[in-house]
Every structure is written in C-alpha cells, then in structure tokens.
Write an enzyme that holds these catalytic residues in place. Sequence first.
Site, PDB file in Angstrom:
ATOM      1  N   HIS A 196      -0.611   7.448  -7.056  1.00 24.19           N
ATOM      2  CA  HIS A 196       0.325   6.373  -7.382  1.00 24.19           C
ATOM      3  C   HIS A 196       0.238   5.244  -6.346  1.00 24.19           C
ATOM      4  O   HIS A 196       0.071   4.072  -6.705  1.00 24.19           O
ATOM      5  CB  HIS A 196       1.752   6.936  -7.430  1.00 24.19           C
ATOM      6  CG  HIS A 196       2.813   5.929  -7.736  1.00 24.19           C
ATOM      7  ND1 HIS A 196       3.380   5.804  -8.979  1.00 24.19           N
ATOM      8  CD2 HIS A 196       3.408   4.981  -6.954  1.00 24.19           C
ATOM      9  CE1 HIS A 196       4.274   4.823  -8.960  1.00 24.19           C
ATOM     10  NE2 HIS A 196       4.324   4.315  -7.736  1.00 24.19           N
ATOM     11  N   GLU A 197       0.334   5.605  -5.075  1.00 25.50           N
ATOM     12  CA  GLU A 197       0.295   4.572  -4.034  1.00 25.50           C
ATOM     13  C   GLU A 197      -1.077   3.913  -3.965  1.00 25.50           C
ATOM     14  O   GLU A 197      -1.182   2.712  -3.673  1.00 25.50           O
ATOM     15  CB  GLU A 197       0.683   5.172  -2.679  1.00 25.50           C
ATOM     16  CG  GLU A 197       2.097   5.729  -2.623  1.00 25.50           C
ATOM     17  CD  GLU A 197       3.161   4.738  -3.087  1.00 25.50           C
ATOM     18  OE1 GLU A 197       2.960   3.507  -2.918  1.00 25.50           O
ATOM     19  OE2 GLU A 197       4.189   5.188  -3.624  1.00 25.50           O
ATOM     20  N   HIS A 217      -1.212   1.100  -6.395  1.00 26.98           N
ATOM     21  CA  HIS A 217      -0.658  -0.127  -5.806  1.00 26.98           C
ATOM     22  C   HIS A 217      -1.692  -0.782  -4.886  1.00 26.98           C
ATOM     23  O   HIS A 217      -1.880  -2.003  -4.896  1.00 26.98           O
ATOM     24  CB  HIS A 217       0.591   0.185  -4.993  1.00 26.98           C
ATOM     25  CG  HIS A 217       1.828   0.416  -5.804  1.00 26.98           C
ATOM     26  ND1 HIS A 217       2.255  -0.460  -6.762  1.00 26.98           N
ATOM     27  CD2 HIS A 217       2.745   1.426  -5.773  1.00 26.98           C
ATOM     28  CE1 HIS A 217       3.387  -0.011  -7.305  1.00 26.98           C
ATOM     29  NE2 HIS A 217       3.702   1.135  -6.721  1.00 26.98           N
ATOM     30  N   HIS A 263      -4.349  -2.648  -6.713  1.00 29.90           N
ATOM     31  CA  HIS A 263      -3.826  -3.913  -7.233  1.00 29.90           C
ATOM     32  C   HIS A 263      -3.903  -4.992  -6.151  1.00 29.90           C
ATOM     33  O   HIS A 263      -4.238  -6.151  -6.436  1.00 29.90           O
ATOM     34  CB  HIS A 263      -2.379  -3.702  -7.683  1.00 29.90           C
ATOM     35  CG  HIS A 263      -1.891  -4.681  -8.697  1.00 29.90           C
ATOM     36  ND1 HIS A 263      -0.606  -4.661  -9.193  1.00 29.90           N
ATOM     37  CD2 HIS A 263      -2.496  -5.722  -9.324  1.00 29.90           C
ATOM     38  CE1 HIS A 263      -0.453  -5.633 -10.078  1.00 29.90           C
ATOM     39  NE2 HIS A 263      -1.581  -6.292 -10.167  1.00 29.90           N
TER      40      HIS A 263
END
Length: 680
Positions: A468-469, A472, A475
């Site tokens: 998940h991190e 980020h 991105h």
Amino acid sequence: MTNNPLIDYPDLPPFADIRPEHVKPAVEELVAAGRQRIHDVLAARDFSYRALEMALAEEDDRLSKAFGPVGHLNAVAQNEVLREAYNGCLPLLSEYGTEVGQNSALFDAYQTLHDSEEFARLTPAQRKDIDNTLRDFRLSGVALPDRRKRQYMENAKQLSELTTRFENNLLDATQAWKKHVTDVAELDGLPDTALAGTADRAAAEGLEGWLLTLDFPVYFAVMSHATNRALREEMYRAFTTRASDQGPQAGEYDNADVMNEILRLRHEQALLLGFNNYAEESLATKMARDVDEVMTFLNDLARRARPQAEQELQALRAFAAEQGAGELQPWDLGYWSERLREARYDLSDEALRPWFPAEKVIAGMFSVVGTLFGIRFRQRDDVALWHPDVRFYELIDDDGGVRAAFYLDMYARTGKRGGAWMDDARLRRRRLDGSLQTPVAYLTCNFAPPAGGKPGLLTHDEVVTLFHEFGHGLHHMLTEQEVAGISGINGVAWDAVELPSQFLENWCWTEEGLALISGHYETGEPLPKETLEKMLAAKNFQSAMGMMRQLELSLFDMRLHAEYQPGLDIQGVLDEVREQVAVVKPPSFNRFQNGFGHIFAGGYAAGYYSYKWAEVLSSDAYSRFEEEGPFNGETGRDFRAKILARGGSEEPMELFKAFRGREPSVEPLLRHSGIAQEPA
C-alpha cells in the site's frame, strides 16, 4: 542490480549532522529569503511563468528540503531536543505560509499571468497548476479584509501547533505505558516472534523476562493470541484510552481540549472563507461535490454491507460460545476471530510469518512492480541514513537512467510515530537552470523488528501494508510532471490519492504475486499450494465487519466537521454514528477518538471517506487486470502512463476514464470484498 553509473545526491540531508540548535536559525533565514524573492518578483513586474511560478517554486523547494528532514526525523527518531526545535519552527512556518496565501499583490500577479496571452501557450499541466494556485489563494483568505486576514493567520498558526500537540500527546501516551512480565505463563499463546521481540525490549532496558508496550505489533499480538484474558483486557483499556481522561494514564496526556480547539478553529476558518462548515471547505478540493454526496455514498455502502457484517459477528459469537467463552467483550473479539479463522481455514497470520521474510517480500515486490511498470531497483550504501535499519534504493527506468529514489524504514522502535506512511523528501520538477530534479520518497512502516536471532518476518497483513505505502511511493516517484504543484501526489484530489496505493495491494493476493513475495526464511521453500488456497479462501474473512468499521469512522469524521457547533459533544457524535452503523459497540471508557490522528493531525479531516471512495476506483481499475492478466506489462504501463505519470495535471475522474474507458462502478469493490451484490 544494474551497471548504470551512480549519481550524486548533493541536496539529500546528512541526517547525522542535523543539529537541533541550528534548525530555527536556518528556517528563519530561508523564510526571509522567500519573502525577499516575492518582493523582488513583484517589484520587477515580470509576471511570466518563468519569472513568477518557477522562481517562487525554487524558494519553496529550498525551504522544503531544509525543514522536511527535520519533520521526518521528528516522526521517526524523536527526542526532546529535536521535538523542541521542530515545534519552535511551526508558528514561523505557519505564519509565512498564511502570509503568502493572503498576499493580494502576489494573487494579482498570478491572475495577470492567467489572463495573459502567455497562459494559452503554457502546457495543460502548467495551466492546471496556475488554476490550482489561484484556487488555493482564495482558500487561504486572500480576499478577506485585513482584520479577518489577521484572524485567519492567527488561527492557522494555532492549528499548526495544536495538531502537533495532538501527535505528541499520543506518542507520549503510547510510550509511557509498559508492562514488565517475569512469568512466561502470563504470555501463553503469544507467537515466538512476539515473545522474542518483547524479550529483546526487556533486555534493552536491563530487565529480565519480557516487556510489553503499546506499539502496535505488540498490542496486536496480545489481542490476537494471548490466552490470558485479563492481560488482553488490561492492554485493551490502556490502548483505547491513550491520550484521554480514562484508563491507566487518565488526564496525563489528554487530547480532549486539543480536539475541541482544533474543531473550533477549523470551523471558524471555514466561516471566514464563506463556507457553512469545515466539511464544505475540505470538499472544495476533492472529487466529491458536497457533503450530501459523501453521506449518500457512505450510507449506501453501509446498507449493503451491514447484513453480512451482522452475520459475521453472529458466527463469531456462536463459535466462541461453543468453545465455552461466554459473553464476548471487545478485548475478546480479536482473539476469537483469530481462533475462528484458524478453525475455518486451518490458517493463522502468525503461522504465515516464516513464509514472508522481509528480504524476500521486498525483492518480490520489486519484481512485481518491475514487471508491471518497466523499472528496476538498486540499493545504495553510500547515502546518509538515520538508523541502521533504514535503506536507500534507486529506481532505474527502461532507458537505464535513474528515475527516482526512496528511503525504506520498516520497523517499529522507541521515538518513532506509529502507523505507516509515504512522504516526499523532494519533488520531481524542472529547475530554473533547466535541469530536472528527480523525486525522492520516504516510505515508513512499523513492523515487528528482527528478534531472537531471526530476520524480520512479516504477517500477510503487513505485506499488504508495505505494498500500500509503496503504491503511494510510486505515485510520487513515477510522475512525469515537471511542475512542482502537480508533481506526484501534489494537486491530486485527496479522495483519489489512495487509488494507486489500494490498487497495488491486489498483487499480494494473486498466485503469481505470492510466489514472488513468499519463501520460507530458513529453506527458501515456496509457499505450499494448499496454504495459498487457504489464504485465498480466507481473504474476505470478516470483510463486511471491517468495511462497517471504516464506514463508522468515515461517517464520524464527516458529521463532526459538517455539523460542528460550539459545545459539540465529540463523544456524543461518535455514539450516534455507532448506534447507526456499528455492529460492535465498544465500552463507555473507550476513547478511540483521542488517538484518531488521521483526522486530528494527519490531513484526513472531513476526508477519511477517501479510503472507501478511492477503493471504488482502485477495485475497478484492477478489474481491467483481471480481464487482461495480472502481470500484463502493456496494461501495467498503461496504468503508469495514465494514472501514475499524470500526477495532479488533470481531474482524477478524467484520468480514471482514460485508463478504464468508462466511469467507475462500485460492483468490483463489493465483489473483491466478498459482499453480496444486489440484483441489477
């Protein structure tokens, strides 16, 4: 590894050389330089894009790269001296930020650029950046009369200090509670990993036996596995009353007044700007159009998920009763849920740890991401770090060039704020001299550290958190934007910013992905197929209960900010929301809200719904990979080009439609969550 030549990072911080006593003078000097640059730009009357936007972005970047590492250290390696230095800068930075946002002459300069012939010749991304800047000026009170401007600035300064105080109180309360155990029988049921970790903590403080803390890996292990019900209750009370008027430290670090003041000041700021409440102000920069749309979205999901959540809770109660557990209390739910999962699927998260050694997970994650997005990774050992556990990696692109870099800080420790997050160390942007600055990210988690002579071993939930991190991080790092204001996650609507992070989690559940990220830490043996099948079967275990919990927090957050009036009873609002949607009602002493850092200190105020909103986007985006193949490189590069690379250059709905070919549907989210869908 690659043979590409190494590049230098002259502007990355030498963390060991950061001196708290030098922080404030350095920040004061940079703020003064920023003020002077603004003065010079306005005096020159050259309001071209280069002379205005690029010149001011240069000063902002200097300040960010000077103070950003201090803020990061304050989150991951805090001590009293550093905290004092960090806190001492907050009023100065808040005042400066508000002052810039309320500078009417600067606003007029940007408006002049916007209305000029040059504006039409700018790239769409540059025009979007200018439009966002003008919007943000208005949201900073640029049009307010002087008296209200001063009030807005004072409020902003206080809010900056209060949110930091909230975080500090929570960290202090978490670290203040410890329980020294000398009889291992009291810890019956705890996995070997947890026992080894708590033994290492005790030894580090010169104690025999085991030392329990409220760091989440320890707390979670006790709540899920300790047969000692009294111990579970003791830790539950300590954890759920942190920074409150209840529990073992009642009143000592209480966040109640801080929360009330934060809400009051946010509401006052919103009124000054002409909004009816802070929720309206928050939504002014998000995908969702208004409070009604958000509430309808959340209530509709709750309506769909609640029947299944109630069935899941009833099944848990029935199972526990069969085992002679009696009436379940909140500190029993985690324990009996884990026992039910073991009984139903012959599987436990702890039993999976040996199959997910951190080194294998990281290498596998790099392989997954490399296949999807066409990048490779290289570790650098010549970059300054703040702790021996931290690593520094570079992303190498298809053309052999260094695309970006990131710090990876995986494990929990004293002085480190709980949770997991990504933050930017520096942005990708085009500098005034024409050179391109590559992006660098901080990726931070709080997993149980290596202990008992074993390497770091992750639960599958922790693997999902890491992915998940990293989503980020990608991105931020794979952006192709060269304008600071829309580079990476900058300028991305907050309710769309979770799309890449939730999207990447899906590869933790594919057979091909699991083969890459798992392997027994002793033998390297791949995850047995029967274990994989059990994991997939258990994927949506109590998923509806989990969804209802997220909806409860989202509704609480939105109502708190949309319905605020002086004297608002925070606990009363939470109780009402729980009465409406919660399938599990916590005891009256529970003060979860006093530690709800996401909305009181973490940027999610009137925005916590974003997790579910973006999950609709991420589930639907992944459904294209289900159609075309989870490791289809062409599809992966399309996601990179149309989502990751675009940053905040376009509206998120337009980017989503460009990738998916249509507007998003909620059905993939329900299907991926195992929640029964209604007939069309």
